[in-house]
Scaffold this motif. Structure first.
Motif, PDB file in Angstrom:
ATOM      1  N   MET A 171       2.995  50.641  36.719  1.00 13.41           N
ATOM      2  CA  MET A 171       2.821  49.113  36.941  1.00 13.41           C
ATOM      3  C   MET A 171       3.892  48.413  35.924  1.00 13.41           C
ATOM      4  SD  MET A 171       1.205  48.032  39.374  1.00 13.41           S
ATOM      5  CE  MET A 171       0.813  46.447  39.143  1.00 13.41           C
ATOM      6  N   MET A 172       3.610  48.519  34.565  1.00  9.71           N
ATOM      7  CA  MET A 172       4.572  47.768  33.884  1.00  9.71           C
ATOM      8  C   MET A 172       5.974  48.082  34.041  1.00  9.71           C
ATOM      9  SD  MET A 172       2.749  45.997  31.768  1.00  9.71           S
ATOM     10  CE  MET A 172       3.895  45.643  30.463  1.00  9.71           C
ATOM     11  N   ASN A 173       6.505  49.318  34.536  1.00  5.74           N
ATOM     12  CA  ASN A 173       7.764  49.573  34.700  1.00  5.74           C
ATOM     13  C   ASN A 173       8.208  49.435  36.018  1.00  5.74           C
ATOM     14  OD1 ASN A 173       8.310  50.466  32.056  1.00  5.74           O
ATOM     15  ND2 ASN A 173       7.235  52.479  32.484  1.00  5.74           N
ATOM     16  N   SER A 174       7.265  48.774  36.890  1.00  6.76           N
ATOM     17  CA  SER A 174       7.897  48.642  38.387  1.00  6.76           C
ATOM     18  C   SER A 174       8.475  47.320  38.463  1.00  6.76           C
ATOM     19  CB  SER A 174       6.470  48.385  39.325  1.00  6.76           C
ATOM     20  OG  SER A 174       6.828  48.163  40.477  1.00  6.76           O
ATOM     21  N   GLU A 175       9.332  47.207  39.514  1.00  7.11           N
ATOM     22  CA  GLU A 175       9.983  46.032  39.588  1.00  7.11           C
ATOM     23  C   GLU A 175       9.197  45.152  40.860  1.00  7.11           C
ATOM     24  OE1 GLU A 175      14.010  46.534  40.550  1.00  7.11           O
ATOM     25  OE2 GLU A 175      14.350  47.146  38.481  1.00  7.11           O
ATOM     26  N   ASP A 176       7.869  45.725  41.060  1.00  8.10           N
ATOM     27  CA  ASP A 176       7.210  44.868  42.126  1.00  8.10           C
ATOM     28  C   ASP A 176       5.812  44.508  41.495  1.00  8.10           C
ATOM     29  OD1 ASP A 176       6.375  43.908  44.673  1.00  8.10           O
ATOM     30  OD2 ASP A 176       5.102  45.908  45.009  1.00  8.10           O
ATOM     31  N   SER A 177       6.055  43.801  40.273  1.00  6.12           N
ATOM     32  CA  SER A 177       4.952  43.270  39.727  1.00  6.12           C
ATOM     33  C   SER A 177       5.156  41.955  39.236  1.00  6.12           C
ATOM     34  CB  SER A 177       4.625  44.120  38.466  1.00  6.12           C
ATOM     35  OG  SER A 177       5.636  44.005  37.658  1.00  6.12           O
ATOM     36  N   ALA A 178       4.289  40.989  38.676  1.00  6.39           N
ATOM     37  CA  ALA A 178       4.143  39.688  38.154  1.00  6.39           C
ATOM     38  C   ALA A 178       4.874  39.712  36.830  1.00  6.39           C
ATOM     39  CB  ALA A 178       3.023  39.105  38.047  1.00  6.39           C
ATOM     40  N   TYR A 179       4.849  40.867  36.319  1.00 11.09           N
ATOM     41  CA  TYR A 179       5.492  40.944  34.860  1.00 11.09           C
ATOM     42  C   TYR A 179       7.186  41.083  35.041  1.00 11.09           C
ATOM     43  CZ  TYR A 179       7.336  42.986  30.528  1.00 11.09           C
ATOM     44  OH  TYR A 179       7.947  43.298  29.413  1.00 11.09           O
ATOM     45  N   TYR A 180       7.614  41.878  36.248  1.00  9.46           N
ATOM     46  CA  TYR A 180       8.910  41.789  36.259  1.00  9.46           C
ATOM     47  C   TYR A 180       9.433  40.453  36.765  1.00  9.46           C
ATOM     48  CZ  TYR A 180      13.641  43.360  37.781  1.00  9.46           C
ATOM     49  OH  TYR A 180      14.781  43.623  37.816  1.00  9.46           O
ATOM     50  N   ASP A 181       8.823  39.815  37.710  1.00  8.78           N
ATOM     51  CA  ASP A 181       9.225  38.689  38.534  1.00  8.78           C
ATOM     52  C   ASP A 181       9.475  37.362  37.258  1.00  8.78           C
ATOM     53  OD1 ASP A 181       9.409  39.790  40.788  1.00  8.78           O
ATOM     54  OD2 ASP A 181       7.607  39.052  41.647  1.00  8.78           O
ATOM     55  N   LEU A 182       8.614  37.596  36.143  1.00 10.03           N
ATOM     56  CA  LEU A 182       8.514  36.458  35.196  1.00 10.03           C
ATOM     57  C   LEU A 182       9.778  36.912  34.226  1.00 10.03           C
ATOM     58  CD1 LEU A 182       4.892  36.645  34.264  1.00 10.03           C
ATOM     59  CD2 LEU A 182       6.158  34.626  35.281  1.00 10.03           C
ATOM     60  N   THR A 183      10.377  37.911  34.264  1.00  4.52           N
ATOM     61  CA  THR A 183      11.631  38.294  33.483  1.00  4.52           C
ATOM     62  C   THR A 183      12.801  37.270  34.158  1.00  4.52           C
ATOM     63  OG1 THR A 183      12.225  40.189  34.610  1.00  4.52           O
ATOM     64  CG2 THR A 183      10.878  40.598  32.625  1.00  4.52           C
ATOM     65  N   LEU A 184      13.888  37.144  33.300  1.00  2.00           N
ATOM     66  CA  LEU A 184      14.677  36.488  33.853  1.00  2.00           C
ATOM     67  C   LEU A 184      15.622  37.026  35.018  1.00  2.00           C
ATOM     68  CD1 LEU A 184      14.184  34.609  31.336  1.00  2.00           C
ATOM     69  CD2 LEU A 184      16.728  34.323  30.910  1.00  2.00           C
ATOM     70  N   LYS A 185      15.852  38.351  34.698  1.00  2.00           N
ATOM     71  CA  LYS A 185      16.255  39.265  35.566  1.00  2.00           C
ATOM     72  C   LYS A 185      15.402  39.530  36.932  1.00  2.00           C
ATOM     73  CE  LYS A 185      18.288  43.878  36.129  1.00  2.00           C
ATOM     74  NZ  LYS A 185      18.499  45.305  35.741  1.00  2.00           N
ATOM     75  N   GLY A 186      14.237  39.524  36.755  1.00  2.00           N
ATOM     76  CA  GLY A 186      13.446  39.620  37.893  1.00  2.00           C
ATOM     77  C   GLY A 186      13.458  38.224  38.897  1.00  2.00           C
ATOM     78  N   ALA A 187      13.317  37.095  37.980  1.00  2.00           N
ATOM     79  CA  ALA A 187      13.495  35.828  38.787  1.00  2.00           C
ATOM     80  C   ALA A 187      14.526  35.759  39.303  1.00  2.00           C
ATOM     81  CB  ALA A 187      12.920  34.768  37.480  1.00  2.00           C
ATOM     82  N   ALA A 188      16.084  36.077  38.873  1.00  2.00           N
ATOM     83  CA  ALA A 188      17.152  35.897  39.376  1.00  2.00           C
ATOM     84  C   ALA A 188      16.975  36.688  40.798  1.00  2.00           C
ATOM     85  CB  ALA A 188      18.116  36.292  38.449  1.00  2.00           C
ATOM     86  N   GLN A 189      16.290  37.871  40.903  1.00  2.00           N
ATOM     87  CA  GLN A 189      16.480  38.789  41.949  1.00  2.00           C
ATOM     88  C   GLN A 189      15.497  38.166  43.100  1.00  2.00           C
ATOM     89  OE1 GLN A 189      15.568  42.545  40.799  1.00  2.00           O
ATOM     90  NE2 GLN A 189      17.613  42.978  39.749  1.00  2.00           N
ATOM     91  N   ALA A 190      14.540  37.375  42.510  1.00  2.00           N
ATOM     92  CA  ALA A 190      13.643  36.848  43.498  1.00  2.00           C
ATOM     93  C   ALA A 190      14.030  35.565  44.066  1.00  2.00           C
ATOM     94  CB  ALA A 190      12.313  36.520  42.858  1.00  2.00           C
ATOM     95  N   ASN A 191      14.961  35.102  43.470  1.00  2.00           N
ATOM     96  CA  ASN A 191      15.646  33.760  43.900  1.00  2.00           C
ATOM     97  C   ASN A 191      16.663  34.034  45.001  1.00  2.00           C
ATOM     98  OD1 ASN A 191      14.141  32.163  42.258  1.00  2.00           O
ATOM     99  ND2 ASN A 191      15.640  31.823  40.835  1.00  2.00           N
ATOM    100  N   GLU A 192      17.246  35.288  44.688  1.00  2.00           N
ATOM    101  CA  GLU A 192      18.234  35.694  45.641  1.00  2.00           C
ATOM    102  C   GLU A 192      17.567  35.846  47.079  1.00  2.00           C
ATOM    103  OE1 GLU A 192      20.150  39.341  44.470  1.00  2.00           O
ATOM    104  OE2 GLU A 192      21.192  38.089  42.831  1.00  2.00           O
TER     105      GLU A 192
END
Length: 420
Positions: A263-284
């Protein structure tokens, strides 16, 4: 004779004024009384979870904000979505709750991230009028309010609701109606409260042993609790990843340390979405809906030392952030994280989210400072920064009950004053 003539004249004047007032009122665009749906942030909860009965998320120690708003005449519902799930998964869960259906995370999405496609089934809709029409045939819209990760969730929800997801709709014949789009008109307004639109520097410290240790600990505790009879108390809703079994009377999930790491290493988690990289991908993936009012509230709880010239957390900040995340954000060197640029303005923070860098509006989306005389749709109306308010104050955690109730009542009054 004079008295009679005066009475007739006075009655004529009153009637004329009444007609003028009616004509004026008829020419003005009227406000609305649409229901509100509140969506919690990371590690949060809503109605339907027992913890909410004695410690409501919205008014944790200051008394239920929802009950207060209901006494003021507002129709308010609180959703319960995955406490550690990604914005995508949470949006899918929100749709199922609002419609009283089975959660469909999408065939393509679930296969990509290695979890079950379907989640739990909701027998009744959270908001009975969602997507329904009134006696005039007009859609009864909803107002969405999201705190922290809940703000990102409702943005994702609105985008999918309006534009759909073609790859999911085409992936199978039984795809959820959620992925077919065309329902953006179901939403009147979106209000985000200290949302990490562009990520959080606190979650982006990849080499920070303390942050990683705390996150692993939270996942571990959730996994343990959700595989015991305590699950109904606070359910993190991670059965689609195998953390727990479902329905709630089963406790044979495959919870393990290996699953936590996955879960911690998944890109499908709140933790990843909270990173700058994850948020940028969500924003796309997320697009604004033209016919929806957008509001963002941000706060800061730091001060500049006259001696060192540096920023420090205010002593009144929640100790959870005062000694951990906020000092790290205050010391941010402006170098950016994960290959995503950020400057020193990100130092201003509420303990977990940067005020200017993240909470005000998503990078690249249209925005303007709030003007009560000209509230636009399809544009972020950025509210004035609230001083000395930390991230959990929005929940009413050791916050002045009068202030927090007024804060939410003001939001409701503003939104309901706007024409459909």
């Amino acid at each position: 004779m004079f008295k009679k003539a005066f009475a007739v004249f006075f009655s004529f004047v009153i009637a004329l004024l009444s007609l003028s007032a009616a004509a004026f009122a008829g020419s003005e665009e009227q406000g609305t009384d649409y229901p509100f749906v509140f969506v919690h942030g990371l590690m949060g909860w809503g109605e339907g979870q027992r913890v909410d009965e004695f410690m409501p998320y919205w008014g944790t120690t200051s008394g239920s904000v929802v009950k207060y708003l209901e006494r003021q005449g507002y129709d308010v519902y609180t959703a319960s979505v995955g406490g550690a799930s990604s914005a995508w998964d949470r949006a899918c869960e929100l749709y199922a709750q609002l419609t009283g259906t089975t959660v469909d995370y999408g065939k393509a999405h679930s296969e990509k991230y290695g979890h079950a496609r379907f989640g739990r089934t909701y027998d009744e809709p959270l908001c009975p009028t969602f997507g329904q029409t009134d006696e005039n045939g007009d859609i009864i819209k909803i107002n969405l309010v999201g705190h922290s990760m809940g703000g990102v969730t409702i943005r994702m929800f609105a985008s999918i609701l309006e534009y759909g997801v073609p790859e999911e709709a085409e992936a199978c014949s039984d795809a959820s109606d959620f992925f077919k789009g065309g329902k953006g008109e179901y939403i009147h307004s979106i209000t985000t409260l200290s949302a990490p639109h562009n990520g959080s520097l606190a979650a982006d410290r990849e080499n920070d042993a303390f942050i990683n240790m705390m996150l692993h600990l939270f996942y571990y505790l959730w996994g343990v609790l959700d595989n015991t009879p305590l699950r109904p108390l606070w359910d993190i809703q991670l059965e689609h990843f195998g953390f727990t079994d479902y329905p709630a009377d089963g406790f044979d999930g495959e919870f393990s340390i290996e699953l936590i790491n996955e879960m911690m290493n998944s890109e499908d988690s709140a933790y990843y979405d909270l990173t700058l990289k994850g948020a940028a991908q969500a924003n796309e993936k997320i697009k604004m809906v033209d016919d929806v009012y957008y509001f963002s509230y941000s706060s800061e709880c730091v001060f500049e030392s006259p001696v060192t010239g540096k920023l420090y957390p205010e002593p009144t900040m929640n100790p959870l952030f005062l000694f951990t995340t906020s000092p790290k954000i205050c010391d941010y060197d402006g170098s950016g994280q994960g290959g995503v640029p950020a400057d020193e303005s990100w130092r201003l923070n509420d303990g977990i989210v940067s005020t200017q860098g993240s909470a005000m509006y998503p990078e690249g989306e249209a925005h303007t400072d709030f003007n009560p005389n000209c509230v636009e749709k399809g544009v972020w109306n950025v509210m004035p920064v609230v001083e000395s308010m930390d991230h959990t104050d929005y929940m009413g955690v050791f916050y002045d009950p009068i202030k927090i109730r007024k804060f939410y009542k003001d939001i409701c009054e503003l939104v309901c004053s706007l024409p459909a």
